[in-house]
Design a protein around this motif. Structure first.
Motif, PDB file in Angstrom:
ATOM      1  N   PHE A   1       0.802  -1.216   0.000  1.00  0.00           N
ATOM      2  CA  PHE A   1       0.000   0.000   0.000  1.00  0.00           C
ATOM      3  C   PHE A   1       0.843   1.277   0.000  1.00  0.00           C
ATOM      4  CE2 PHE A   1      -2.902  -3.117   1.986  1.00  0.00           C
ATOM      5  CZ  PHE A   1      -3.988  -2.971   1.154  1.00  0.00           C
ATOM      6  N   GLY A   2       2.146   1.155   0.065  1.00  0.00           N
ATOM      7  CA  GLY A   2       2.987   2.340   0.169  1.00  0.00           C
ATOM      8  C   GLY A   2       3.766   2.674  -1.080  1.00  0.00           C
ATOM      9  N   SER A   3       3.524   1.966  -2.178  1.00  0.00           N
ATOM     10  CA  SER A   3       4.281   2.209  -3.408  1.00  0.00           C
ATOM     11  C   SER A   3       3.323   2.443  -4.569  1.00  0.00           C
ATOM     12  CB  SER A   3       5.194   1.021  -3.718  1.00  0.00           C
ATOM     13  OG  SER A   3       5.818   1.174  -4.981  1.00  0.00           O
ATOM     14  N   THR A   4       3.785   3.146  -5.580  1.00  0.00           N
ATOM     15  CA  THR A   4       2.968   3.404  -6.775  1.00  0.00           C
ATOM     16  C   THR A   4       3.547   2.699  -8.003  1.00  0.00           C
ATOM     17  OG1 THR A   4       4.211   5.449  -7.196  1.00  0.00           O
ATOM     18  CG2 THR A   4       2.176   5.634  -5.905  1.00  0.00           C
ATOM     19  N   THR A   5       4.349   1.666  -7.764  1.00  0.00           N
ATOM     20  CA  THR A   5       4.901   0.868  -8.870  1.00  0.00           C
ATOM     21  C   THR A   5       4.334  -0.535  -8.785  1.00  0.00           C
ATOM     22  OG1 THR A   5       6.955   2.136  -8.789  1.00  0.00           O
ATOM     23  CG2 THR A   5       6.989   0.044  -9.986  1.00  0.00           C
TER      24      THR A   5
ATOM     25  N   PHE B   1      -3.801  -3.159 -20.244  1.00  0.00           N
ATOM     26  CA  PHE B   1      -3.143  -3.850 -19.132  1.00  0.00           C
ATOM     27  C   PHE B   1      -1.924  -3.092 -18.605  1.00  0.00           C
ATOM     28  CE2 PHE B   1      -5.127  -7.386 -21.550  1.00  0.00           C
ATOM     29  CZ  PHE B   1      -5.940  -7.885 -20.548  1.00  0.00           C
ATOM     30  N   LYS B   2      -1.758  -1.844 -19.002  1.00  0.00           N
ATOM     31  CA  LYS B   2      -0.593  -1.082 -18.557  1.00  0.00           C
ATOM     32  C   LYS B   2      -0.824  -0.573 -17.133  1.00  0.00           C
ATOM     33  CE  LYS B   2       1.286   1.663 -21.530  1.00  0.00           C
ATOM     34  NZ  LYS B   2       1.508   2.863 -22.390  1.00  0.00           N
ATOM     35  N   SER B   3       0.000  -1.019 -16.208  1.00  0.00           N
ATOM     36  CA  SER B   3      -0.164  -0.656 -14.799  1.00  0.00           C
ATOM     37  C   SER B   3       0.710   0.545 -14.482  1.00  0.00           C
ATOM     38  CB  SER B   3       0.204  -1.844 -13.904  1.00  0.00           C
ATOM     39  OG  SER B   3      -0.596  -2.963 -14.207  1.00  0.00           O
ATOM     40  N   VAL B   4       0.176   1.734 -14.788  1.00  0.00           N
ATOM     41  CA  VAL B   4       0.903   2.979 -14.570  1.00  0.00           C
ATOM     42  C   VAL B   4       0.062   3.870 -13.667  1.00  0.00           C
ATOM     43  CG1 VAL B   4       1.930   5.004 -15.657  1.00  0.00           C
ATOM     44  CG2 VAL B   4       1.999   2.801 -16.835  1.00  0.00           C
ATOM     45  N   PHE B   5       0.696   4.482 -12.682  1.00  0.00           N
ATOM     46  CA  PHE B   5      -0.017   5.368 -11.771  1.00  0.00           C
ATOM     47  C   PHE B   5      -0.273   6.698 -12.477  1.00  0.00           C
ATOM     48  CE2 PHE B   5      -0.317   8.501  -8.369  1.00  0.00           C
ATOM     49  CZ  PHE B   5      -1.267   7.910  -7.557  1.00  0.00           C
ATOM     50  N   THR B   6      -1.515   6.915 -12.903  1.00  0.00           N
ATOM     51  CA  THR B   6      -1.879   8.133 -13.621  1.00  0.00           C
ATOM     52  C   THR B   6      -3.345   8.450 -13.373  1.00  0.00           C
ATOM     53  OG1 THR B   6      -2.070   9.151 -15.807  1.00  0.00           O
ATOM     54  CG2 THR B   6      -2.387   6.779 -15.693  1.00  0.00           C
ATOM     55  N   LEU B   7      -3.668   9.739 -13.429  1.00  0.00           N
ATOM     56  CA  LEU B   7      -5.054  10.193 -13.305  1.00  0.00           C
ATOM     57  C   LEU B   7      -5.619  10.648 -14.640  1.00  0.00           C
ATOM     58  CD1 LEU B   7      -4.803  12.258  -9.975  1.00  0.00           C
ATOM     59  CD2 LEU B   7      -5.622   9.920 -10.274  1.00  0.00           C
ATOM     60  N   ASN B   8      -4.839  10.521 -15.706  1.00  0.00           N
ATOM     61  CA  ASN B   8      -5.274  10.962 -17.029  1.00  0.00           C
ATOM     62  C   ASN B   8      -6.116   9.870 -17.681  1.00  0.00           C
ATOM     63  OD1 ASN B   8      -5.611  12.073 -19.530  1.00  0.00           O
ATOM     64  ND2 ASN B   8      -3.439  12.110 -20.070  1.00  0.00           N
TER      65      ASN B   8
END
Length: 313
Positions: free
Chosen positions: A67-71, A246-253
């Protein structure tokens, strides 16, 4: 001595206590009980299936890393287990879907409940509910091959990728419109006509009565419909897998490709993750998290329904 038993007068109805046993009714009760037990047993079975692999996963991967990482990349080498990219993708696509489904679903429900004639309602409501029977894979390919190209032509400044959260969210929203519309219409139809007649007697128009009287009176049922639709959108797999990617990228776009929790489960479950490995156990950890999220939403829905039912009883 006991009192003598009177003979039934000619033509009088037979005593209910002496009537023949209703085996059909007992059979129906048994079927209903079995159906309820099967539902409970299925839920318990899902929990049991998720618990052990989830515990094994968190014995090797800490909560801080999860829960502490965005990768996020449990299937890569080296693996990364920061779950926030797929949580954010799930919430983002669900939000887009709700922004589509709630206004359109409520508008359809108000029309069917307050404006449509019985004949029109008899035709349009089944047609609307048929939309819920369309396979989700069809929605996914429609989003990929039609909606995304149209959005690219109409809104080129968005910079949409071939697979993106926006088109996936729009089609998930279309998919859950029947849930919002049908259940909300049922709740509005249950509102006593006396409330409508009182509003008309005070000089209110049909629109004002619908929005200010009927909708608030049916609020508990509408909330239940919306929460159920949210749960359905959060767990959708095929549309988001085909149109969202299926791209696991931290984004709000929403123009970017992103993977939801359900899409990751589908991807990992059909991949080469060996049974018992950490990537394999990741499926159960994500499934447990998704189960907890939907359970919490259903709990909130039940509490809200209970609260507002008390108001209008």
């Amino acid at each position: 001595m006991s009192a003598p038993v009177r003979a039934a007068a000619p033509g009088s109805p037979k005593s209910l206590a002496r009537s023949r046993p209703r085996y059909g009714e007992q059979l129906i009760k048994a079927i209903l009980l079995i159906s309820a037990l099967v539902s409970i047993a299925t839920t318990v079975g899902i929990i049991v299936a998720l618990v052990e692999p989830t515990i094994e996963f968190f014995s090797e991967v800490s909560f801080g890393e999860f829960f502490g990482s965005t990768t996020w990349g449990p299937l890569f080498s080296p693996p990364a287990f920061g779950v926030w990219p797929i949580i954010v993708a799930t919430l983002e696509i669900t939000l887009i879907a709700i922004l589509v489904a709630v206004p359109l679903g409520l508008a359809a429900a108000i029309f069917l409940s307050e404006y449509a004639t019985p004949r029109v309602r008899k035709i349009f409501k089944p047609v609307l509910e048929v939309l819920a029977g369309v396979p989700t894979v069809v929605f996914g390919f429609f989003a990929l091959t039609f909606v995304t190209p149209v959005l690219k032509d109409w809104f080129p400044f968005l910079g949409l990728e071939a697979k993106n959260a926006l088109s996936a969210g729009l089609l998930v929203g279309v998919m859950i419109i029947p849930i919002v519309a049908s259940l909300s219409e049922d709740a509005m139809a249950a509102v006593p006509n006396g409330l409508r007649e009182g509003s008309y007697a005070l000089g209110a128009s049909k629109m004002l009565t619908s929005v200010r009287v009927v909708v608030p009176a049916a609020f508990s049922g509408i909330v239940a419909a919306v929460i159920l639709a949210i749960s359905r959108a959060a767990g959708e797999t095929m549309i988001v897998a085909i149109a969202g990617g299926f791209k696991s990228v931290f984004t709000l776009n929403p123009a970017d490709e992103m993977a939801t929790m359900a899409a990751f489960i589908a991807q990992a479950g059909s991949g080469d993750a060996s049974v018992g490995s950490i990537p394999y156990k990741t499926i159960f950890a994500v499934g447990s998290l998704l189960f907890i999220m939907t359970f919490f939403m259903n709990y909130v829905s039940a509490r809200l329904v209970q609260k507002y039912r008390e108001v209008y009883e």
